[in-house]
Design a protein around this motif. Structure first.
Motif, short mmCIF file in Angstrom:
data_model
loop_
_atom_site.label_atom_id
_atom_site.label_comp_id
_atom_site.label_asym_id
_atom_site.label_seq_id
_atom_site.Cartn_x
_atom_site.Cartn_y
_atom_site.Cartn_z
N LYS A 1 0.82 -1.20 0.00
CA LYS A 1 0.00 0.00 0.00
C LYS A 1 0.86 1.26 0.00
O LYS A 1 0.46 2.28 -0.50
N ASP A 23 1.62 6.48 -1.78
CA ASP A 23 0.51 5.81 -1.13
C ASP A 23 -0.58 5.54 -2.16
O ASP A 23 -0.81 6.37 -3.03
N ARG A 24 -1.23 4.41 -2.01
CA ARG A 24 -2.43 4.16 -2.83
C ARG A 24 -3.60 4.78 -2.09
O ARG A 24 -3.88 4.43 -0.95
N LEU A 25 -4.26 5.74 -2.72
CA LEU A 25 -5.37 6.43 -2.08
C LEU A 25 -6.67 5.65 -2.27
O LEU A 25 -6.88 5.03 -3.32
N PRO A 26 -7.56 5.70 -1.30
CA PRO A 26 -8.87 5.06 -1.48
C PRO A 26 -9.57 5.65 -2.70
O PRO A 26 -9.51 6.86 -2.94
N GLY A 27 -10.22 4.81 -3.47
CA GLY A 27 -10.94 5.26 -4.65
C GLY A 27 -10.06 5.47 -5.87
O GLY A 27 -10.48 6.07 -6.83
N SER A 29 -8.50 2.91 -7.68
CA SER A 29 -8.20 1.63 -8.33
C SER A 29 -8.85 1.46 -9.69
O SER A 29 -8.91 0.36 -10.22
N LYS A 52 -11.48 7.97 -8.82
CA LYS A 52 -12.03 9.31 -8.62
C LYS A 52 -10.96 10.40 -8.49
O LYS A 52 -11.26 11.55 -8.27
N HIS A 53 -9.70 10.03 -8.65
CA HIS A 53 -8.58 10.97 -8.51
C HIS A 53 -8.05 11.42 -9.86
O HIS A 53 -8.04 10.65 -10.82
N CYS A 108 -17.26 16.59 -4.29
CA CYS A 108 -17.17 15.91 -3.01
C CYS A 108 -17.42 16.93 -1.90
O CYS A 108 -16.81 17.99 -1.91
#
Length: 177
Positions: A1, A23-27, A29, A52-53, A108
């Motif tokens: 991660k 870092d792998r951010l949530p959302g 993938s 979403k990034h 958001c």
């Protein structure tokens, strides 16, 4: 991660002089999109979307490595210091013009889509990278026009309709391209 990427340059003790922590951010993938500004528009730039990034990076006006006229400096900081001392502000600005930012592609917490939340230039935080009116996804799915400039689709898992939904752009327009 989380992982570290070490720079290739080392100091006199053999230690890396540069390191990035990722870092792998949530959302983040997927789906994925990678766009690159067409060369005819000058400065190199990429727009990347992961889930979403988004990340945007635009090269300097004066690209690195240092141009031959300034190659005798130990690095960018030494060059900038000397140029400032000589009153060459515009040249300094050209060397420091690298642009990079991150944000979320969708609204958001009541914010607008494509709003920058981290940037090399702090005054860009809270502004929008682009709006739907500034984007046209061409029917071929291989070209996207952003703010009047052509961008080549390098990687895409959205498809034409998915890209149009991502950018909030109209399916109408120059569909013959």
């Amino acid at each position: 991660k989380v992982w570290k990427e070490w720079g290739w340059a080392k100091d006199e003790y053999g230690q890396h002089v540069y390191m990035e922590r990722w870092d792998r951010l949530p959302g983040g993938s997927g789906p994925f999109l990678a766009l690159r500004r067409a060369k005819k528009h000058g400065r190199d730039a990429v727009l990347l979307v992961a889930g979403k990034h988004f990340n945007y990076c635009e090269d300097r006006v004066t690209p690195m490595p240092l141009d031959p006229q300034h190659a005798n400096y130990s690095g960018l900081q030494a060059l900038v210091d000397d140029l400032i001392a000589k009153g060459q502000r515009q040249t300094v600005m050209d060397y420091l013009s690298l642009n990079g930012c991150h944000g979320l592609v969708s609204a958001c917490g009541g914010g607008a889509p494509w709003t920058i939340d981290a940037a090399l230039h702090p005054w860009l935080v809270g502004t929008r990278l682009l709006s739907a009116a500034e984007v046209e996804v061409h029917a071929s799915g291989r070209i996207v026009t952003l703010k009047g400039e052509e961008w080549e689709v390098v990687e895409d898992s959205f498809g034409v309709d998915g890209m149009r939904a991502l950018f909030g752009s109209s399916p109408y327009g120059r569909s013959s391209l």
